[in-house]
Scaffold this active site. Structure first.
Site, short mmCIF file in Angstrom:
data_model
loop_
_atom_site.label_atom_id
_atom_site.label_comp_id
_atom_site.label_asym_id
_atom_site.label_seq_id
_atom_site.Cartn_x
_atom_site.Cartn_y
_atom_site.Cartn_z
N HIS A 114 49.09 48.10 52.35
CA HIS A 114 48.88 49.56 51.59
C HIS A 114 47.48 49.49 50.97
CE1 HIS A 114 49.95 52.79 49.27
NE2 HIS A 114 51.05 52.84 49.75
N GLY B 149 37.88 55.44 29.83
CA GLY B 149 37.63 53.67 29.95
C GLY B 149 36.14 53.41 30.34
N HIS C 91 37.16 47.35 36.17
CA HIS C 91 37.56 46.03 35.72
C HIS C 91 37.47 44.82 36.67
CE1 HIS C 91 40.02 42.51 33.91
NE2 HIS C 91 39.64 43.19 32.53
N GLY D 204 40.65 46.08 38.30
CA GLY D 204 40.22 47.38 39.19
C GLY D 204 40.37 48.58 38.41
#
Lengths: 297, 297
Positions: free
Chosen positions: B82, B162, B167, B171
């Protein structure tokens, strides 16, 4: 799994607020009992209470309310427009959720037994009736409080529970189980009420129509149209769509069409879902697929 | 009046049971939060959680679950079928009861703000999107975790909350609000899937059809019939019956008929009631008239 039964007891007091509140108090603040509504009519001199809840607590609350009615209502002094035969006149139990009509019949007989022990005669009616001629409440109540002493001497009108003669001040009460009623009206593009009446006579049970349909023609003065006004007495057996489609095809011979419909008051979810499934041809649908039902689990 | 929102967060871990249970624990035993379902797929290496509840407790539980995902999932080591871009990959909020889509958008932005403070970049999507090109999740996720550093340097793919760069191990995550999906299929009396596909292309939004319909033709091998398979992305604006009737009239030109339909998975009550109202022509109906709704009050 929560089991829910509805009960709609009718009391022969619609004027004395103190007595009405004492009766209604039987259904307040009880675990497992939810008072949905109550309304008093001064002309009818009658109060109709609607409550729902789990079978046992509902049963106990109803018996408590009958004791209050016995203590505070004297039918010898009662007058009002609505026909009546008892201080508490009629107690129908209606299965709502995880509760079958058969279980409602059993519950009604338990309540009838308890009321009988209070020295009050009880007639079972509707699905609880002990004979076909006792299913219809109007037939049981015919003669009313004043005529009951004479009527109950007849073999076919003996009580099912309790004493064989009416209680002096209370009279008698009918207790039974029935399916929720669905009030469904179909509006026609004619002002000729005789057409609506002719259609109603074909669609209703008594005229050779659908088993769980009662109906009649009504004239809506403000809209100048005629309406087939129906009560579906078991929507699980006779669906709304079936009554509607039958009205539609019977209307054709009069060159009349359906212009709209009305659902009056409360209706069980499944009664509408059944019709959605029919018209959309939905295969293998389960009411567990309804989000709100899943949330309520 | 109880307000209910649904949330279906997707996490990029479908194999490590210990981690999965730690994530799901965020939704257990919390007042106002009900864990409806969770399922992990090993091939996808992904877990999908379904919860419902009051907005504030749901918000707090979701933020807690993101912290768990940040601590225990490292996207640098993640592989699965996925597509994914974050340890918690996507967080949709869906209004269910006494809660509007606008309120769900506000809630999604509050959650996005809190996640941003955890040093994780957030993209708002669907109804919460800050621009039209960011509504579609697949477009945001294109390039996946591995390509996100480069993608986010483009002006049009800057994060909404953010930091401006992914990150290192988590991510990025997409957060947004959408209406409940209704999966509705219409079966045709033909085995020619090209006909189903041609109809789907007319009915769906992208082909000039109904605004809130996505759809495609599908061949049902076991029944040897073709099906128009649809997702209704806002049933309050595009009702089920409208999609069905449009399939029906588009099917006519191919000499094909509708033989049945399917509702897949959960469906909001109102989506079916709307269709019942349409087909029966019910006037002035209110969902307050549904007995179950009255009981749930």
């Amino acid at each position: 799994m929560e089991r829910i039964v509805e009960c709609v007891p009718n009391f022969s007091e619609g004027r004395n607020k103190e007595v009405i509140e004492k009766i209604v108090d039987s259904f307040r603040g009880k675990d497992g009992v939810k008072l949905l509504d109550y309304s008093s009519d001064k002309d009818h001199n009658r109060t109709v209470v609607t409550l729902v809840g789990e079978p046992e607590p509902v049963k106990e609350a109803v018996i408590a309310s009958v004791k209050v009615a016995k203590e505070h209502i004297d039918l010898r002094k009662h007058e009002g427009e609505h026909p009546r035969m008892g201080a508490c006149d009629v107690i129908p139990f209606i299965p709502i959720k995880n509760f079958t009509i058969e279980e409602a019949v059993t519950l009604s007989k338990e309540v009838a037994d308890e009321i009988g022990k209070l020295d009050i005669p009880v007639f079972l009616y509707e699905r609880s009736a002990s004979a076909a001629h006792r299913e219809n409440l109007a037939k049981i109540r015919k003669g009313q409080f004043e005529g009951m002493k004479e009527k109950m001497q007849e073999e076919m009108w003996q009580s099912d529970f309790g004493p064989k003669m009416p209680h002096e001040s209370f009279g008698v009460v009918a207790v039974g189980a029935r399916m929720p009623l669905v009030a469904f009206n179909v509006n026609l593009n004619t002002s000729d009420v005789s057409i609506a009446d002719a259609i109603a006579k074909k669609v209703r049970h008594i005229g050779g129509g659908l088993r769980y349909v009662k109906g009649m023609g009504v004239f809506l003065k403000d809209r100048n149209i005629a309406q087939v006004s129906m009560n579906l007495t078991d929507y699980t057996k006779t669906s709304i769509y079936r009554a509607l489609e039958m009205v539609r095809f019977e209307a054709k011979r009069y060159g009349v069409s359906v212009v709209g419909t009305e659902v009056i008051g409360l209706v069980p979810q499944q009664a509408l879902i059944d019709s959605a499934e029919y018209y959309m041809g939905i295969e293998n649908f389960s009411s567990d697929q309804i989000l709100e039902n899943k949330l309520a689990e």
